[in-house]
Motif scaffolding. Structure first.
Motif, PDB file in Angstrom:
ATOM      1  N   GLY A  34      -3.002   0.451   1.405  1.00 27.98           N
ATOM      2  CA  GLY A  34      -2.837   0.472  -0.110  1.00 27.98           C
ATOM      3  C   GLY A  34      -4.049  -0.092  -0.689  1.00 27.98           C
ATOM      4  N   LEU A  81       2.503   7.807  -6.578  1.00 29.47           N
ATOM      5  CA  LEU A  81       3.779   6.910  -6.984  1.00 29.47           C
ATOM      6  C   LEU A  81       4.337   7.368  -8.263  1.00 29.47           C
ATOM      7  N   LEU A 124      -1.535   4.311  -0.165  1.00 26.08           N
ATOM      8  CA  LEU A 124      -0.952   4.306  -1.646  1.00 26.08           C
ATOM      9  C   LEU A 124      -2.077   3.913  -2.558  1.00 26.08           C
ATOM     10  N   HIS A 125      -2.142   4.767  -3.651  1.00 26.23           N
ATOM     11  CA  HIS A 125      -3.226   4.368  -4.653  1.00 26.23           C
ATOM     12  C   HIS A 125      -2.987   3.371  -5.577  1.00 26.23           C
ATOM     13  N   GLY A 143      -1.129  -0.320  -4.845  1.00 23.55           N
ATOM     14  CA  GLY A 143      -0.908   0.266  -3.748  1.00 23.55           C
ATOM     15  C   GLY A 143      -0.806  -0.858  -2.508  1.00 23.55           C
TER      16      GLY A 143
END
Length: 249
Positions: free
Chosen positions: A101, A61, A29-30, A105
């Protein structure tokens, strides 16, 4: 080769999900205003994980990258990103995976675990305790940057955030709504995150508070430090290398 497909979230928002590698799934997750391309692909971290035997699964996202950017306030209930992560996990049938993340994230990953997601291992990168427990203050900084977008000049604390938004062509209406949807995480809640966790930060990164304090608040966590500031550490090969090392230990 990177493949991209779409996942429909709970409200019909279309999310772009990128994948590289064929091994054990790791969901990446960025960070805020970034994308899977910038955070994980461009500087080789996804390839590092693929080379280490993982399948790097990298959603954009909502409001970011190739995912949709709804401007309807109804599309931003509390913890909307957690619901998006759950939609990706369910759509891909992930039941044995790792979760990573960076910055926003990392907040989303921690919130997802508190919501019942159970990865084998967890990486919280670019994150300190205050970034989880004091999100309201951090969000207020970015909301102010959006509200003063056209008037911010070099030397303003928000200058680089605005430049990054310009570079990434961020939809500011949608981003403002998203920022209001992220919930705080109380320090005492972190005791519920029991899987092995790596807190990974640049040696000059305290944007989200103390990484050591976050380690101390988690039941089974350790700290790794790599070169760089909050944004600068993303370009360091050590980011992907440390993630791969932790996930293969």
């Amino acid at each position: 080769m990177i493949s991209t497909h779409r996942v429909e979230s709970f409200d019909g928002t279309s999310l772009a999900v990128h994948r590289l590698g064929t091994g054990r799934p790791v969901l990446l997750l960025h960070g805020l205003f970034s994308s899977a391309e910038v955070n994980w692909i461009k500087y080789g971290h996804a390839q590092t994980l693929a080379n280490a035997g993982f399948s790097a699964i990298m959603p954009d996202l909502r409001v970011h990258g190739q995912s949709e950017k709804p401007q309807d306030p109804a599309s931003y209930p509390s913890d909307v990103l957690v619901r998006d992560v759950r939609a990706v996990v369910d759509a891909l049938g992930l039941d044995d995976f790792d979760l990573v993340g960076f910055s926003l994230g990392a907040r989303t990953a921690a919130r997802a675990v508190l919501d019942g997601l159970v990865p084998r291992r967890l990486v919280l990168a670019g994150m300190g305790l205050e970034g989880l427990a004091g999100w309201a203050d951090r969000a207020a900084f970015f909301i102010d940057a959006i509200d003063r977008f056209s008037e911010i000049k070099h030397g303003d604390p928000a200058f680089y955030a605005v430049q990054f938004m310009k570079q990434m062509k961020i939809d500011r209406v949608a981003a403002r709504l998203l920022l209001h949807s992220v919930d705080d995480t109380r320090t005492e809640e972190l005791a519920q995150i029991t899987m092995p966790t790596l807190v990974l930060c640049g040696d000059k990164d305290r944007d989200n508070g103390s990484p050591q304090a976050l380690v101390d608040a988690l039941p089974d966590a350790r700290l790794a430090t790599i070169p760089g500031t909050h944004m600068g550490c993303v370009v360091e090969p050590a980011l992907g290398q440390e993630i791969a090392r932790f996930l293969t230990d």
